[in-house]
Design an enzyme around this catalytic site. Sequence first.
Site, short mmCIF file in Angstrom:
data_model
loop_
_atom_site.label_atom_id
_atom_site.label_comp_id
_atom_site.label_asym_id
_atom_site.label_seq_id
_atom_site.Cartn_x
_atom_site.Cartn_y
_atom_site.Cartn_z
N LYS A 51 40.01 50.97 44.35
CA LYS A 51 41.18 50.39 43.73
C LYS A 51 41.00 50.42 42.22
O LYS A 51 39.86 50.57 41.78
CB LYS A 51 41.41 48.97 44.23
CG LYS A 51 40.30 47.98 43.80
CD LYS A 51 40.54 46.64 44.40
CE LYS A 51 41.38 45.77 43.50
NZ LYS A 51 40.62 45.14 42.40
N ASP A 105 38.62 48.88 50.44
CA ASP A 105 38.91 47.52 49.99
C ASP A 105 37.74 46.68 50.45
O ASP A 105 37.56 46.47 51.66
CB ASP A 105 40.21 47.03 50.64
CG ASP A 105 40.61 45.67 50.10
OD1 ASP A 105 39.73 44.78 50.04
OD2 ASP A 105 41.77 45.49 49.72
N HIS A 106 36.93 46.24 49.50
CA HIS A 106 35.66 45.64 49.94
C HIS A 106 35.87 44.33 50.69
O HIS A 106 34.97 43.87 51.39
CB HIS A 106 34.66 45.50 48.77
CG HIS A 106 34.95 44.40 47.81
ND1 HIS A 106 35.95 44.47 46.88
CD2 HIS A 106 34.37 43.20 47.63
CE1 HIS A 106 35.95 43.35 46.15
NE2 HIS A 106 35.01 42.56 46.61
N LYS A 166 33.94 42.39 54.44
CA LYS A 166 33.30 41.08 54.50
C LYS A 166 33.22 40.64 55.97
O LYS A 166 34.17 40.77 56.73
CB LYS A 166 34.08 40.06 53.66
CG LYS A 166 33.98 40.38 52.15
CD LYS A 166 34.56 39.29 51.29
CE LYS A 166 34.68 39.71 49.83
NZ LYS A 166 33.45 39.69 49.07
N GLU A 172 37.96 32.30 41.84
CA GLU A 172 36.72 32.74 41.19
C GLU A 172 36.44 31.82 40.02
O GLU A 172 37.37 31.34 39.38
CB GLU A 172 36.89 34.17 40.66
CG GLU A 172 37.15 35.19 41.72
CD GLU A 172 37.20 36.58 41.12
OE1 GLU A 172 36.13 37.18 40.94
OE2 GLU A 172 38.30 37.05 40.80
N HIS A 231 43.47 42.78 48.02
CA HIS A 231 42.59 42.07 48.96
C HIS A 231 43.32 41.05 49.83
O HIS A 231 43.12 40.99 51.04
CB HIS A 231 41.48 41.36 48.20
CG HIS A 231 40.69 42.26 47.30
ND1 HIS A 231 40.28 43.52 47.68
CD2 HIS A 231 40.22 42.09 46.03
CE1 HIS A 231 39.59 44.07 46.69
NE2 HIS A 231 39.55 43.23 45.68
N LYS A 248 41.29 33.40 38.33
CA LYS A 248 40.00 33.47 37.63
C LYS A 248 39.79 32.14 36.92
O LYS A 248 40.75 31.40 36.67
CB LYS A 248 40.02 34.59 36.60
CG LYS A 248 40.25 35.96 37.24
CD LYS A 248 39.15 36.92 36.86
CE LYS A 248 39.34 38.28 37.49
NZ LYS A 248 38.32 38.62 38.46
N LYS A 278 34.10 29.19 43.27
CA LYS A 278 34.24 30.54 43.85
C LYS A 278 34.37 30.37 45.36
O LYS A 278 33.48 29.81 46.01
CB LYS A 278 32.98 31.36 43.52
CG LYS A 278 32.80 32.61 44.36
CD LYS A 278 33.29 33.82 43.66
CE LYS A 278 33.08 35.08 44.49
NZ LYS A 278 33.95 36.17 44.12
#
Length: 507
Positions: free
Chosen positions: A163, A192-193, A197, A231, A257, A357, A362
């Site tokens: 991405k 897409d990490h 997960k 985050e 995500h 952010k 987190k």
Amino acid sequence: MDSQNPPRQCLMVIFGASGDLTKRKLIPALFDLYARGQLPEKFAILGVSRTAFTDNEYRQKVHEFSPQTYADKEQWKSFADHLHYHAGDSTKLEAFAGIKQHISQVAEAHGTGENVVYYLSMAPQFFEPTILNIGASEMVTEGRRYCSINREKPPWQRIVVEKPFGSDPASAAHLNDVLASVFDEEEIYRIDHYLGKELVQNLMVLRFANTIFEPIWNRSYLDHVQITASETVGVESRGAYYDGPTGGAMRDMVQSHLLQVLAVMAMEPPVSLDAEDVRTEKIKIFKAMRVPSYDEVPELAVRGQYGAGQLGDQAIESYRETQGVNPQSQTDTYTAMRMFVDTWRWGGVPFYLRSGKAMTKKSTQIVLYFKPTPHVLFRQLAHQHKANQIVINVQPDEGIRIRFEGKVPGHGMHVKDVEMEFDYEQQWNAKPPDGYATLLYDCIRGDQTLFKHRDEIECAWKAVQPVLDYWKANPQEDLPNYAAGTWGPEAADSLLAQDNRYWHNPE
Ligand code: BG6
């Protein structure tokens, strides 16, 4: 999702080899796979980027970036033998004669044959020329030359695309067309990490390997769903990128995500665990995401931007003061949005998504809020009742909690909420593997289940584009509107308050 399918020998060519992502995520993930014995015996990596390095200099650079990752000296030494480097500009066709030659040399030395994964780990403006140059240099045979010799195992060439995948529906469709002009869809891995997960993958197991959850996973029992990805970090050194056309929380986190997490959470049971069957169900959810009208945007989406603040004893500078950021920037470092998925199962159930952010904690969480009981028996306590909840902690503290009402011990009938918990680390006595390692392993094995189909990406852009258009045309005067280290702007609380709901802030 074929766990029986072992990885075959291959070469991974990483374009953007000296970039941050490669050093921070990709090489550590490959090292992890190597250390666990999950890479094929015949495997090599060829990093390509413009800076001139010898193989040894590149290995040293990678090592210096994160020495603790490669603390096992023996392992590092033998892994590093598989790591090579080529200096070249992949946006220039002339560079490809050299790249191709180097690929052949490395493939020859490690016996990896013609199986190649091309990984685009570079700034998005370089995707298109690199893909076209790979095609023009005839580096994609996709086994055609070998099919008649060995139909079972022809060599393959795959491409992994990072991405941001486009910045709106049109640019995403264009990039898909460019990819399709060189690779078949079966060889395109849009990564897409978040899909890698553990707790996101576990969603399918939770829902479809158990009897107790699926019957209540719908509009009859669920009041609403919240998906949060908060985050604590600000944008740090990525100011210029984040403030550019593909930055901002909506593009950077929600469109990519969070909508993926939503799709896995909301999809119907697939007919099998084959990549195609799983992705077919996900695509249906993307197609059912209600696209808001332009005029509805102020009612359903909130943008925020952090000002200076404090996180513990750390002072965080305001977003607009970050290097590379326009001092009048309108970029959203926080986004909250109410969405609907117009299917039989989800009709009328709001999904509240938020990501920001410089927030308090987190955390990535999915919270399912259930509807109240009719309160016939505990009518007098009704105002104290808390909704039943299933909380899925995607990260950190991976696990699942179920909150329900219980009787307080002793005389009389007093009711209080209690929790049951599945804690990943305690249960399995292990930390969940990194999402990148899972995804790279799947790509090498040729399993596309956890990668995005082109339709998913294009629908995801359509679902958020009216919000982006509205925001672009209507600058917001009160930015920055939340202090770093807090849970975001007040307007996000109002978004839920107007529906008589409130955010579940991770503890
Ligand atoms: C990336 C975003 O895709 O995901 C970053 O570009 C963000 O801005 C990161 O920080 C978050 O990933 P994770 O795995 O730390 O939640």
